[in-house]
Design a protein around this motif. Structure first.
Motif, mmCIF file in Angstrom:
data_model
loop_
_atom_site.group_PDB
_atom_site.id
_atom_site.type_symbol
_atom_site.label_atom_id
_atom_site.label_comp_id
_atom_site.label_asym_id
_atom_site.label_seq_id
_atom_site.Cartn_x
_atom_site.Cartn_y
_atom_site.Cartn_z
ATOM 1 N N VAL A 16 -0.732 10.780 -13.823
ATOM 2 C CA VAL A 16 -0.323 9.593 -13.074
ATOM 3 C C VAL A 16 -0.928 9.623 -11.668
ATOM 4 C CG1 VAL A 16 1.678 8.460 -12.012
ATOM 5 C CG2 VAL A 16 1.770 9.146 -14.396
ATOM 6 N N GLY A 17 -0.954 10.799 -11.044
ATOM 7 C CA GLY A 17 -1.559 10.927 -9.720
ATOM 8 C C GLY A 17 -3.042 10.600 -9.737
ATOM 9 N N LEU A 18 -3.759 11.092 -10.746
ATOM 10 C CA LEU A 18 -5.183 10.785 -10.855
ATOM 11 C C LEU A 18 -5.419 9.305 -11.114
ATOM 12 C CD1 LEU A 18 -6.394 13.909 -12.852
ATOM 13 C CD2 LEU A 18 -6.821 13.382 -10.438
ATOM 14 N N LEU A 19 -4.570 8.688 -11.922
ATOM 15 C CA LEU A 19 -4.670 7.242 -12.116
ATOM 16 C C LEU A 19 -4.412 6.503 -10.802
ATOM 17 C CD1 LEU A 19 -2.892 6.715 -15.554
ATOM 18 C CD2 LEU A 19 -5.290 6.287 -15.026
ATOM 19 N N LEU A 35 -2.379 17.347 -3.540
ATOM 20 C CA LEU A 35 -1.584 16.249 -2.986
ATOM 21 C C LEU A 35 -1.573 15.061 -3.947
ATOM 22 C CD1 LEU A 35 0.160 15.395 -0.642
ATOM 23 C CD2 LEU A 35 -1.904 14.698 0.586
ATOM 24 N N THR A 36 -2.665 14.882 -4.679
ATOM 25 C CA THR A 36 -2.712 13.837 -5.710
ATOM 26 C C THR A 36 -1.670 14.115 -6.788
ATOM 27 O OG1 THR A 36 -5.076 13.521 -5.328
ATOM 28 C CG2 THR A 36 -4.199 12.736 -7.421
ATOM 29 N N ILE A 37 -1.543 15.374 -7.204
ATOM 30 C CA ILE A 37 -0.561 15.745 -8.223
ATOM 31 C C ILE A 37 0.855 15.534 -7.695
ATOM 32 C CG2 ILE A 37 0.353 17.679 -9.572
ATOM 33 C CD1 ILE A 37 -2.580 18.674 -9.750
ATOM 34 N N VAL A 38 1.090 15.913 -6.437
ATOM 35 C CA VAL A 38 2.410 15.697 -5.834
ATOM 36 C C VAL A 38 2.728 14.199 -5.787
ATOM 37 C CG1 VAL A 38 3.727 15.901 -3.684
ATOM 38 C CG2 VAL A 38 2.411 17.840 -4.524
ATOM 39 N N CYS A 39 1.739 13.381 -5.443
ATOM 40 C CA CYS A 39 1.945 11.925 -5.424
ATOM 41 C C CYS A 39 2.243 11.406 -6.831
ATOM 42 C CB CYS A 39 0.718 11.214 -4.856
ATOM 43 S SG CYS A 39 0.480 11.433 -3.088
ATOM 44 N N GLY A 40 1.589 11.972 -7.839
ATOM 45 C CA GLY A 40 1.847 11.558 -9.220
ATOM 46 C C GLY A 40 3.246 11.921 -9.674
ATOM 47 N N ILE A 41 3.699 13.117 -9.339
ATOM 48 C CA ILE A 41 5.058 13.533 -9.695
ATOM 49 C C ILE A 41 6.066 12.668 -8.944
ATOM 50 C CG2 ILE A 41 6.722 15.430 -9.566
ATOM 51 C CD1 ILE A 41 4.292 17.323 -9.997
ATOM 52 N N GLY A 42 5.794 12.438 -7.656
ATOM 53 C CA GLY A 42 6.666 11.552 -6.875
ATOM 54 C C GLY A 42 6.668 10.140 -7.430
ATOM 55 N N GLY A 43 5.503 9.679 -7.865
ATOM 56 C CA GLY A 43 5.414 8.348 -8.471
ATOM 57 C C GLY A 43 6.236 8.244 -9.735
ATOM 58 N N LEU A 72 1.858 2.493 -10.313
ATOM 59 C CA LEU A 72 1.805 1.681 -9.093
ATOM 60 C C LEU A 72 2.506 2.381 -7.934
ATOM 61 C CD1 LEU A 72 2.369 -1.905 -10.535
ATOM 62 C CD2 LEU A 72 0.234 -0.855 -9.763
ATOM 63 N N THR A 73 3.595 3.070 -8.222
ATOM 64 C CA THR A 73 4.273 3.841 -7.180
ATOM 65 C C THR A 73 3.382 4.985 -6.712
ATOM 66 O OG1 THR A 73 6.391 3.308 -8.218
ATOM 67 C CG2 THR A 73 6.395 5.077 -6.598
ATOM 68 N N ALA A 74 2.680 5.628 -7.625
ATOM 69 C CA ALA A 74 1.752 6.700 -7.255
ATOM 70 C C ALA A 74 0.610 6.165 -6.393
ATOM 71 C CB ALA A 74 1.204 7.388 -8.501
ATOM 72 N N VAL A 75 0.136 4.946 -6.681
ATOM 73 C CA VAL A 75 -0.905 4.330 -5.851
ATOM 74 C C VAL A 75 -0.422 4.195 -4.415
ATOM 75 C CG1 VAL A 75 -2.170 2.179 -5.408
ATOM 76 C CG2 VAL A 75 -2.052 3.086 -7.720
ATOM 77 N N VAL A 76 0.798 3.699 -4.258
ATOM 78 C CA VAL A 76 1.366 3.552 -2.915
ATOM 79 C C VAL A 76 1.488 4.918 -2.243
ATOM 80 C CG1 VAL A 76 3.434 2.842 -1.647
ATOM 81 C CG2 VAL A 76 2.554 1.406 -3.483
ATOM 82 N N LEU A 77 1.933 5.924 -2.980
ATOM 83 C CA LEU A 77 2.074 7.260 -2.410
ATOM 84 C C LEU A 77 0.714 7.862 -2.029
ATOM 85 C CD1 LEU A 77 4.889 8.782 -4.642
ATOM 86 C CD2 LEU A 77 5.077 7.926 -2.309
ATOM 87 N N VAL A 78 -0.329 7.604 -2.820
ATOM 88 C CA VAL A 78 -1.671 8.087 -2.491
ATOM 89 C C VAL A 78 -2.150 7.433 -1.195
ATOM 90 C CG1 VAL A 78 -4.103 7.958 -3.192
ATOM 91 C CG2 VAL A 78 -2.394 8.734 -4.817
ATOM 92 N N ILE A 79 -1.911 6.137 -1.039
ATOM 93 C CA ILE A 79 -2.310 5.438 0.185
ATOM 94 C C ILE A 79 -1.545 5.984 1.383
ATOM 95 C CG2 ILE A 79 -2.239 3.197 1.359
ATOM 96 C CD1 ILE A 79 -2.803 1.936 -1.433
ATOM 97 N N ILE A 80 -0.249 6.197 1.213
ATOM 98 C CA ILE A 80 0.559 6.766 2.306
ATOM 99 C C ILE A 80 0.066 8.164 2.652
ATOM 100 C CG2 ILE A 80 2.860 7.605 2.908
ATOM 101 C CD1 ILE A 80 3.985 5.213 1.290
#
Length: 93
Positions: A16-19, A35-43, A72-80
């Motif tokens: 999900v983070g990579l997506l 950090l991408t993986i953390v964003c994916g898990i958070g997403g 979509l939540t992971a996208v927002v987290l990646v941007i943040i």
């Protein structure tokens, strides 16, 4: 939480983070892999809460709507994350 659930969140969170990193606009995806993986898990976690808050009750098997919300939540987290870590390469003039 059992070991299987933790492994599921790690593996699917990485995907999900990579997506999310792939979908993030322009240079907003310039963050490290961990950090991408953390964003994916958070997403996945935050997206699940958002999905449930809007009446999503899941389905047997794969729930595509919940997956889309997670990405979509992971996208927002990646941007943040890109903005907060200063890895954004856009220059403001």
């Amino acid at each position: 939480m059992d070991l299987g659930t933790i492994l599921f969140y790690l593996v699917v969170g990485a995907i999900v983070g990579l997506l999310g990193k792939f979908i993030a606009p322009g240079d907003k995806d310039n963050i490290p892999l961990w950090l991408t993986i953390v964003c994916g898990i958070g997403g996945m976690i935050i997206g699940g809460f958002i999905y449930s808050a809007f009446g999503g009750d899941g389905s047997a098997g794969l729930d595509w709507v919940q997956g889309i919300v997670a990405v979509l939540t992971a996208v927002v987290l990646v941007i943040i994350a890109s903005t907060v870590t200063g890895r954004n390469t856009t220059r403001k003039v």
